[in-house]
Design a protein around this motif. Sequence first.
Motif, mmCIF file in Angstrom:
data_model
loop_
_atom_site.group_PDB
_atom_site.id
_atom_site.type_symbol
_atom_site.label_atom_id
_atom_site.label_comp_id
_atom_site.label_asym_id
_atom_site.label_seq_id
_atom_site.Cartn_x
_atom_site.Cartn_y
_atom_site.Cartn_z
ATOM 1 N N ARG A 1 0.855 -1.185 0.000
ATOM 2 C CA ARG A 1 0.000 0.000 0.000
ATOM 3 C C ARG A 1 0.894 1.238 0.000
ATOM 4 O O ARG A 1 1.814 1.356 0.801
ATOM 5 N N SER A 2 0.576 2.149 -0.883
ATOM 6 C CA SER A 2 1.437 3.316 -0.995
ATOM 7 C C SER A 2 0.903 4.533 -0.244
ATOM 8 O O SER A 2 1.638 5.490 -0.040
ATOM 9 N N SER A 3 -0.356 4.508 0.146
ATOM 10 C CA SER A 3 -0.903 5.667 0.839
ATOM 11 C C SER A 3 -1.938 5.223 1.869
ATOM 12 O O SER A 3 -2.505 4.137 1.765
ATOM 13 N N PRO A 4 -2.204 6.068 2.855
ATOM 14 C CA PRO A 4 -3.243 5.728 3.837
ATOM 15 C C PRO A 4 -4.629 5.588 3.190
ATOM 16 O O PRO A 4 -5.461 4.830 3.677
ATOM 17 N N TYR A 5 -4.856 6.311 2.098
ATOM 18 C CA TYR A 5 -6.122 6.215 1.380
ATOM 19 C C TYR A 5 -6.342 4.790 0.887
ATOM 20 O O TYR A 5 -7.420 4.217 1.052
ATOM 21 N N GLU A 6 -5.329 4.177 0.254
ATOM 22 C CA GLU A 6 -5.445 2.803 -0.230
ATOM 23 C C GLU A 6 -5.585 1.827 0.930
ATOM 24 O O GLU A 6 -6.313 0.854 0.840
ATOM 25 N N TRP A 7 -4.896 2.088 2.023
ATOM 26 C CA TRP A 7 -4.979 1.227 3.199
ATOM 27 C C TRP A 7 -6.409 1.234 3.749
ATOM 28 O O TRP A 7 -6.954 0.194 4.091
ATOM 29 N N TYR A 8 -7.017 2.412 3.816
ATOM 30 C CA TYR A 8 -8.377 2.549 4.343
ATOM 31 C C TYR A 8 -9.373 1.760 3.502
ATOM 32 O O TYR A 8 -10.199 1.017 4.023
ATOM 33 N N GLU B 1 -8.877 -0.706 1.586
ATOM 34 C CA GLU B 1 -8.640 -2.139 1.578
ATOM 35 C C GLU B 1 -9.438 -2.816 2.696
ATOM 36 O O GLU B 1 -9.894 -3.937 2.558
ATOM 37 N N TYR B 2 -9.616 -2.127 3.816
ATOM 38 C CA TYR B 2 -10.264 -2.710 4.978
ATOM 39 C C TYR B 2 -11.728 -2.310 5.159
ATOM 40 O O TYR B 2 -12.480 -3.034 5.793
ATOM 41 N N TYR B 3 -12.138 -1.157 4.634
ATOM 42 C CA TYR B 3 -13.502 -0.675 4.835
ATOM 43 C C TYR B 3 -14.223 -0.560 3.506
ATOM 44 O O TYR B 3 -13.688 -0.026 2.547
#
Length: 100
Positions: A52-59, A61-63
């Motif tokens: 994951r390159s950014s917190p946006y993509e991380w978010y 992915e889970y929600y």
Amino acid sequence: MRSLLALLIVTLALAALCCCEKDPKEPSGSLSADSIRIKKEVANAFVKRKKRSSPYEWYFEYYKSPLEQMHERCENYPPCDYLSDQVGFALAYNRFFGRY
């Protein structure tokens, strides 16, 4: 008729025995652990995880989005899922769960 049936059963039994016979060239027993192992680099070549390159993509992915949650709710209810294939998701969701 019975003799024909008996002949068919005997023929099938012999065919099964011939097909299931072990090959004398193959060693008996299970494979050793060394013959199954592969190198770590080869195994990781196709199992690499996308970073994951950014917190946006991380978010994301889970929600899930509310629309995705509604789709899953409709898919998990078989009458809604069937109707959504016939008339579309929006009409089917409204029919079973209320406002879209």
